[in-house]
Design an enzyme around this catalytic site. Structure first.
Site, PDB file in Angstrom:
ATOM      1  N   ASP A   1       4.165  -5.847   8.002  1.00 50.28           N
ATOM      2  CA  ASP A   1       4.698  -6.208   6.704  1.00 50.28           C
ATOM      3  C   ASP A   1       6.205  -5.966   6.782  1.00 50.28           C
ATOM      4  O   ASP A   1       6.676  -5.269   7.679  1.00 50.28           O
ATOM      5  CB  ASP A   1       4.038  -5.285   5.673  1.00 50.28           C
ATOM      6  CG  ASP A   1       4.616  -5.474   4.304  1.00 50.28           C
ATOM      7  OD1 ASP A   1       4.900  -6.617   3.956  1.00 50.28           O
ATOM      8  OD2 ASP A   1       4.780  -4.469   3.596  1.00 50.28           O
TER       9      ASP A   1
ATOM     10  N   ASP B   1       2.413  -1.231   4.017  1.00 51.70           N
ATOM     11  CA  ASP B   1       2.459  -0.106   3.094  1.00 51.70           C
ATOM     12  C   ASP B   1       1.948  -0.436   1.705  1.00 51.70           C
ATOM     13  O   ASP B   1       1.683   0.443   0.919  1.00 51.70           O
ATOM     14  CB  ASP B   1       3.898   0.404   2.952  1.00 51.70           C
ATOM     15  CG  ASP B   1       4.750  -0.569   2.162  1.00 51.70           C
ATOM     16  OD1 ASP B   1       4.553  -1.770   2.349  1.00 51.70           O
ATOM     17  OD2 ASP B   1       5.586  -0.121   1.366  1.00 51.70           O
TER      18      ASP B   1
ATOM     19  N   ASP C   1      -1.096  -5.475   1.664  1.00 47.38           N
ATOM     20  CA  ASP C   1      -1.357  -5.419   3.106  1.00 47.38           C
ATOM     21  C   ASP C   1      -2.779  -4.968   3.407  1.00 47.38           C
ATOM     22  O   ASP C   1      -3.187  -4.922   4.567  1.00 47.38           O
ATOM     23  CB  ASP C   1      -0.378  -4.465   3.782  1.00 47.38           C
ATOM     24  CG  ASP C   1       1.057  -4.840   3.514  1.00 47.38           C
ATOM     25  OD1 ASP C   1       1.355  -6.038   3.617  1.00 47.38           O
ATOM     26  OD2 ASP C   1       1.861  -3.949   3.192  1.00 47.38           O
TER      27      ASP C   1
END
Lengths: 1163, 347
Positions: free
Chosen positions: A459, A874, A878
């Site tokens: 991410d 995080d 995700d």
């Protein structure tokens, strides 16, 4: 919203109120206003799809029909009356009780197939005809393994029990029935649905409650949901005016509440409250959940609606998903091979036994050692005819040779992983100072997968970057102010106290000067408007914190969007300080002068408009609209003709900002005339009290008013790269790990981040796929494929290997693809094309991707290759990706704990991937591979020794080794050193592994665990078993040697040999390893002493007797040496003449050590 | 500086232990950082060659000494099972089962070399599976030791009970005790065979009870072997004790006694033996063995040869590796050998 979806899908980024057709639209951007969208969960925004949308007083027949009030659909709660009809509030996270521990734990353990196998063998052994081992002895290994696991489980459960008890016995103030405002303490576990509970500030909520009243007159309460989703910012919840008023008037409560049945959706709640003959509808903003903390609110009173295990937090407390490691799956293949070996050995033994019986058919009656007949009864004794004898022999052989499938391996693996997890957690290099978060192994069964990763899906926001937004640049009315340097803090004085914003932002001196009175008044007004827009157009709540100095106070801006926080802090640094916010107004300190602005209306962010706006009533009685949003969205509603210059300049600045990797926002303003305002107000009120389609109505109201906006300016917020990210990515690339970035950001931002973290370099050829239809996607994919082919051909002229060629030629490809195109590609036949293109590219950047697309991209690789995938992220968006990947890593950062909850490993920083993969992953993989192979090998050695002996016992499966020794061999004699080595041994030091990332390749190439190594180990086992068996056999041929003595030799010798093998393979000898390896041999000897001191066993005294002879010691010596010669030769040869990279690196370490030693001697 | 640090410190920290962030910094120690001082052995050429040489240097002398010891042993082996059957008997099984036929048999042994006292007398059985599963389990160690546990015969089938009373010692092993006897004449003088202390001391003292007497032994329909004197306790029945130490391999020797007289080369010893034990039913062989002994035991060249072979092999390997190292030397720890540093052009 999205009440039926499980929690993990209800990610805040999913634009659920969109019409179905929106799935074809571009997915929402991860842009600043998106943060505001998250407020959707705290501010009661109506949703056309849920029935509870009528919060007004006109009951709508069609809506109430859909309302959850039927008995099976809903629950009725009588406010103030404890109801025993629902589960109590005591919680139970512990799995077992004292009574249920044994059956449940055993049941859980036997869900493993291998344990069933061992149980079957043990049961088989209990049949008298087949019994090989004594009853007690045969149960021992299984019992031992079960016992160790049970102790482990019991300890874990004990801790859960303890915390449960603490939790259940906490006290809460509960309204005494029949009284008004009399609250008495009650234990949490005694709280029932319907109880009215009073919670004070900083107290934890004992159950899910609907707010009835709060200390705030408007009924606002702030809660912190740290324990629920880990987000530290405050969320706003409301008590309904009806109940708030009633309570504040006479302290009475009452009514009947109908709410939906317990579900796990944290963000959804539907209910209605019948009070004073009215029906009030309640939504997610009216409920506060167990585990949250009340903040910034003196007290709040609520009625309990869900208790105990029905609370949303408990319904959501599911463990990490269970994954199986690659090695464990591969291990099954070897287990099958071993099973075939086992069957082969058993068949051989039983066939030979049959042949022997056939040859001695006639002799059996008078053969002393067989004695077919029992003369007292005249019948056959223990003889059931040839066929049956063969069958029984086969079964007995299975029992004797069962150890070839190592029972202790499974428990050893668990213990090793536990140890590895401990050391990973204890590693100071994985500890994040700034967030004070330790590395955590949440899944204990995939440690070794960390050593084989080939793809990292990362991410961007919060993972590569810190997600701590920092205001960097401002462009106001077409002038760029981005030379921020000083950070002289700005404070305001309130009641003789100095209030200072907690964070200081670098300010541009020129802008500051202009703002403080340089320049014309008109200019100054515009600057002020700009900062007022920043300070007011948001949902930030200022919190005033005490400091050590009683005269000093800190203002902490709490909000759900880090971007908004950054903007408010920036405004504060320039002297426009947001001081107070209630639901109706904000107080802003404008350069020392406190002003109150009424918030007349707020238009939430949504992904269609991509902007949010507030209508503000200013102190000078004017009404203004402040709007902020994405550039594309705001430029569409400006009066372009009037402000063309400014728009152009701003656009240029925006381009500069986003190519610097900044997140950009445009701020606009419009003054509303009285009629305009009144018209809007009417429409707004109508829309917000509408029963049906409220969301759409509000949206159109917003769209109407948000027009003809003056551009005030634009902001550039830096989402700072985390420390060491470029270096980490560089190292990962060297380690041949492909790094893909999946982000919700715009393409330009994504690319610029790609450059700044050194993922993209200038010598790369970029392939950009950015299309709006399936056909064009197909075309660009085909073109891309053609490009890759062409490049490969040109670069591979004169080269043999295309992989090597493309690298050595210096042409690397980068694929940049956006979410729009992915809509047409993922889950269609174009997937295959994308896969082919992506495989050729060394860098892949996906921008503007939706959460599910992230998972889709991971699946694209995972399902088509054997390569190990790792996803790191995080945020809640995700989660799907983390769960899809083979290894999921959660960053415990700013965005809450959902990613961490779903992850297998969690840590504080992206750069920790390096020590995690290159060091610990490498070690874990190396250790675990070796341990598995070694376990197969050592048990095979032993079983083969048993097998050779059977050839000399008329194939009757006698073991010279006592049954105790043969059962203890696998669990006690040889298991401890492998566990310790599996935890502690290191082939290379941390420094070397980090310095040469390419060393990671050994795991990617399956170098430490493969069929060849398995076969090599089996051949070594074969040789060593031959040596162990036949050396004594020939030495004691035609001698007086007895079974027990020789058995002891045959028990001790393999233990020594396999430990010698281990010893030659250990890389690093520290005292612990020394102690265990040599200690095991000593312990085995002691065990033999003990067994041979039991006079009831036939072998009484044998070990002492045989140890008194020189022949025994000479045999041990030659067995140990002769058994080890081939292994030693192979090792010496391979290490010197075909050294692996790891071997070279070890030598380099050694050379360095020696040099350092010399140097220190000289000094 | 970070929002969260202050945010959480402002909150009530004393309540509950709901999942809290594990925020204690790991303590630094060499153990937790896996940096304990350690030795990192590497198989350098020096090491490899020295190890092989060392093994060779140790093993060859041991091999020679062992071989010499084995060669020093003088051993007379005489197979008599066939020879002791009268020529007119073709059915050997019928011969051995017919108790009316006298079983006495005389053998003459020639001493090949001087034999120093003590000379060990063994009987050797071939093809007798004392380690057969049915056989080896058929014993009761509790009964042998404890007079009160005479009825502990459950493990002794099919020789546990006779007519409802327990057999002591029970089980197939005891039942099948060897019953050939040997008497030696040397220079027309009887050689006494010392049958004392032929069994393990530990067995006599702890395993076989001094108050346990044979009972109902060899009373069944089929006689397995020697009958025991019911007046002598088991702890003194040394033949039984020796027999009950079941042999590991199907060809085995058991100590019969010792002759405490030196024998000269070319002496003849006449053996008068009672050929009672039935090995004919399963094609087993019986041999009488007279042997001297050394520190290494009896005559067996294997160990010496094995040591010589392994030692020799190690010398060869030391040589071979030296040669290899000279032919194809490699600098240890040279980063040029790392796979990614080896230039593809150089291949």
């Amino acid at each position: 919203m999205a009440s039926e979806r499980p929690l993990l899908d209800a990610s805040p980024d999913a634009p659920s109120p969109l019409p179905p057709a929106s799935s074809l639209l571009p997915p929402p951007q991860r842009e600043p206003p998106l943060r505001a969208e998250r407020l959707a969960f705290s501010v009661d925004i109506p949703d056309p799809f849920i029935p509870s949308s009528h919060r007004d007083h006109q009951p709508d027949p069609s809506a109430s029909q859909r309302e959850p009030q039927e008995g099976d659909e809903s629950r009725a709660v009588f406010v103030g009356e404890s109801s025993g009809a629902f589960v109590g509030n005591s919680i139970r996270t512990a799995k077992y009780s004292v009574l249920t521990f044994l059956p449940r734990n055993l049941f859980e353990q036997f869900r493993r197939l291998s344990y069933v196998y061992f149980l079957a063998i043990t049961v088989l052994n209990q049949l008298p005809q087949v019994a090989v081992f004594g009853r007690g002895a045969s149960v021992l290994p299984l019992a031992f393994v079960l016992f160790v696991t049970a102790v482990k489980d019991a300890y874990e459960d004990f801790r859960r029990h303890r915390s449960d008890r603490q939790e259940n016995n906490r006290l809460a103030a509960v309204l005494a029935p029949g009284t008004a405002r009399e609250f008495s303490p009650k234990k949490w576990k005694h709280i029932r649905v319907g109880d009215v509970v009073r919670v004070a500030s900083s107290e934890t909520l004992p159950a899910d409650m609907v707010l009835l009243a709060t200390s705030d007159s408007t009924g606002v309460a702030h809660v912190q949901t740290l324990n629920l989703d880990g987000e530290t910012n405050l969320k706003t919840r409301y008590a309904k005016q009806e109940t708030q008023l009633r309570f504040s008037q006479d302290g009475s409560i009452g009514g009947v509440l109908h709410c939906e049945r317990p579900n796990r959706n944290i963000y959804g709640f539907q209910a209605n409250l019948e009070i004073d003959g009215k029906r009030v509808s309640l939504g997610p903003s009216n409920i506060v959940l167990r585990g949250c903390e009340l903040k910034n609110t003196t007290w709040a009173i609520g009625v309990v609606v869900y208790t105990g295990k029905e609370t949303k937090v408990m319904l959501n407390s599911s463990g990490a998903p269970s994954k199986r490691s690659r090695l464990e799956t591969q291990l099954n293949r070897e287990t099958v091979i071993l099973s075939i070996m086992l069957i082969g050995m058993c068949t051989t033994a039983s066939v030979l036994a049959g042949i022997w019986l056939l040859n001695h058919r006639g002799d059996l009656e008078f053969t002393q050692f067989f004695r077919e007949k029992d003369y007292t009864t005249g019948k056959n004794y223990n003889y059931y005819g040839m066929g049956m004898q063969i069958f029984i022999t086969f079964l007995m052989a299975v029992i004797v040779y069962q150890v070839i499938i190592p029972i202790s391996l499974y428990i050893s693996m668990e213990l090793v992983r536990l140890g590895q997890a401990y050391f990973m957690g204890a590693d100071k290099d994985l500890y994040d100072e700034s967030s004070r978060s330790k590395f955590q192994c949440r899944a204990l069964n995939i440690n070794e997968d960390l050593g084989q990763v080939k793809y990292v899906f990362s991410d961007k926001t919060g993972t590569l970057t810190e997600n701590k937004m920092e205001f960097q640049c401002a462009s106001i009315r077409g002038v760029d102010y981005s030379s921020g340097k000083d950070t002289d803090g700005y404070s305001v004085v309130v009641d003789d106290l100095i209030w200072t914003p907690k964070m200081e932002v670098r300010t541009d001196p020129q802008l500051l000067k202009l703002l403080r009175g340089g320049g014309t008044d008109e200019e100054r007004m515009l600057f002020l408007e700009f900062f007022l827009a920043l300070a007011a157009c948001n949902t930030i709540v200022p919190l005033v914190l005490d400091t050590r100095d009683p005269k000093q106070k800190l203002i902490d801006y709490q909000g759900e969007s880090p971007d908004e926080q950054a903007l408010v802090y920036a405004a504060a640094s320039y002297g426009i300080v947001l001081v107070e916010r209630t639901s109706g107004y904000v107080v802003i300190d404008v350069l020392g002068e406190r002003r109150r602005f009424d918030i007349l209306g707020l238009h939430e962010f949504d992904s269609d408009r991509k902007r949010m706006s507030v209508i503000v009533g200013c102190p000078d009685k004017t009404v203004k609209l402040y709007v902020k949003g994405a550039d594309s969205s705001l430029f569409g509603i400006t009066k372009k003709s009037l402000e063309l210059d400014i728009v152009r300049a701003t656009e240029a600045h925006l381009h500069t900002y986003s190519s610097l990797g900044l997140r950009t926002l445009v701020v606009g303003m419009r003054e509303l005339s009285r009629p305009e305002f009144e018209e809007w107000q009417l429409a707004y009120e109508n829309a917000s009290t509408a029963v049906l389609g409220r969301g759409n109505l509000l949206r159109s109201v917003a769209a109407n008013i948000e027009s003809s906006v003056h551009i005030l300016g634009a902001t550039g917020i830096e989402d700072k790269l985390q420390d060491g990210v470029p270096e980490a990515i560089e190292s990962l690339r060297q380690a041949d790990i492909k790094v893909w970035i999946l982000t919700g950001d715009k393409q330009e931002t994504a690319i610029s981040i790609g450059y700044s973290c050194k993922l993209l370099t200038n010598d790369m050829t970029q392939i950009v796929i950015n299309n709006n239809s399936k056909e064009s996607c197909r075309k660009s994919l085909e073109e891309a494929l053609a490009t890759t082919k062409k490049l490969r051909i040109t670069s591979s002229i004169g080269m043999l290997s295309p992989e090597l060629a493309s690298e050595s030629a210096g042409i690397t490809l980068a694929l940049i693809i956006d979410g729009n195109s992915l809509v047409y590609i993922l889950e269609t036949e174009l997937q295959e094309e994308l896969f082919k293109v992506a495989r050729e590219c060394s860098v892949v950047l996906c921008c503007r991707v939706a959460p599910l697309q992230k998972a889709g991209i991971v699946a694209l690789i995972k399902n088509r290759t054997d390569d190990m995938t790792l996803a790191i992220g995080d945020g809640a968006n995700d989660v799907s990706m983390i769960q899809m990947a083979d290894v999921g890593v959660g960053i415990s950062g700013q965005e809450g704990r959902q990613a961490v909850m779903a992850s297998d490993f969690s840590m504080g920083q992206f750069r920790f991937l390096l020590p995690l993969l290159l060091v610990h992953g490498h070690w874990n993989y190396q250790r675990m591979s070796y341990m598995i192979l070694y376990n197969f090998y050592k048990n095979a050695t032993f079983v083969l020794v048993l097998f050779w002996y059977v050839l000399y016992t008329a194939f009757t499966l006698t073991t010279a080794i006592t049954e105790w020794s043969s059962l203890l061999y696998t669990v006690l004699y040889t298991s401890l050193p492998t566990i310790v080595v599996g935890i502690l041994d290191k082939d290379l030091s941390k420094a070397t592994l980090l310095a040469y990332p390419k060393l990671y390749g050994s795991g990617q190439r399956d170098e430490k665990y493969n069929v060849n190594l398995f076969i090599l180990n089996m051949l070594e086992a074969l040789w060593q078993s031959l040596v162990v068996f036949y050396m004594p056999y020939f030495a004691y041929r035609q001698s007086t040697i007895d079974m027990s003595s020789l058995g002891d030799l045959w028990a001790l010798a393999p233990v020594i040999v396999v430990n010698m093998q281990l010893a030659t393979d250990i890389f690093r000898w520290n005292w612990i390893i020394h102690a265990f390896v040599w200690g095991t041999i000593a312990a085995t000897t002691i065990c033999l002493f003990v067994i041979d001191s039991i006079w009831i066993l036939p072998g009484y005294g044998a070990i002492f007797h045989i140890m008194g002879t020189g022949l025994f010691w000479l045999l041990l010596l030659i067995i140990a040496v002769a058994a080890m010669v081939p292994h030693f030769v192979i090792k010496a040869f391979a290490e010197y003449f075909t050294p692996s990279d790891i071997q070279i690196a070890r030598e380099m370490e050694k050379v360095d050590d020696v040099n350092q030693g010399k140097r220190s001697e000289i000094l | 500086m970070s929002n969260q640090a202050v945010g959480s410190s402002s909150g009530g920290s004393g309540d509950g232990d709901a999942p809290r962030r594990n925020s204690r910094k790991p303590k630094y120690s060499k153990f937790t950082q896996q940096e304990l001082p350690a030795c990192k052995p590497i198989l350098t050429p020096k090491w490899v060659i020295s190890v092989f040489l060392l093994v060779g240097i140790i093993f060859v002398p041991i091999g020679l000494v062992s071989l010499m010891a084995s060669r020093k042993v003088v051993e007379i082996v005489d197979r008599y099972d066939d020879a002791c059957v009268p020529d007119n008997m073709t059915d050997k099984l019928a011969y051995i089962q017919n108790s009316t036929i006298p079983k006495t048999c005389t053998r003459t042994l020639k001493v090949p070399k001087d034999m120093k006292s003590p000379i060990f007398v063994y009987y050797q059985l071939d093809n007798f599976y004392q380690n057969h599963r049915r056989y080896v389990k058929s014993r009761s160690d509790t009964q042998l030791r404890d007079a009160n546990k005479a009825n502990d015969t459950s493990t002794c089938d099919p020789e546990g009970m006779i007519n409802g009373t327990a057999i002591v010692p029970c089980g197939l092993i005891a039942w099948s005790i060897f019953n050939d006897t040997y008497a030696f004449v040397h220079n027309s003088k009887n050689l006494t065979v010392d049958k004392k202390d032929i069994s393990w001391k530990s067995d006599r003292e702890h395993k076989f009870g001094s108050d346990v007497f044979p009972k109902n032994f060899q009373k069944g329909a089929l006689i397995g072997g020697k009958a025991l004197d019911p007046t002598i306790p088991l702890s003194q029945q040394e033949d039984l004790i020796v027999w009950m130490r079941t042999a590991a391999l199907p060809t085995f020797r058991k100590l019969y006694g010792r002759i405490l007289v030196d024998l000269k080369q070319n002496d003849t010893v006449t053996v008068t033996l009672e050929n009672n034990y039935n090995t004919y039913s399963f094609g087993g062989k019986k041999k009488l063995v007279l042997s001297t002994s050394t520190w290494l035991g009896g005559k067996n060249d294997f160990l010496g040869l094995a040591y010589l072979t392994v030692g020799g092999l190690c010398f060869f390997l030391a040589f071979a590796f030296t040669l290899l190292y000279l032919i194809k030397p490699r600098k240890l720890g040279d980063s040029n050998y790392l796979s990614w540093n080896r230039s593809p052009a150089g291949r």
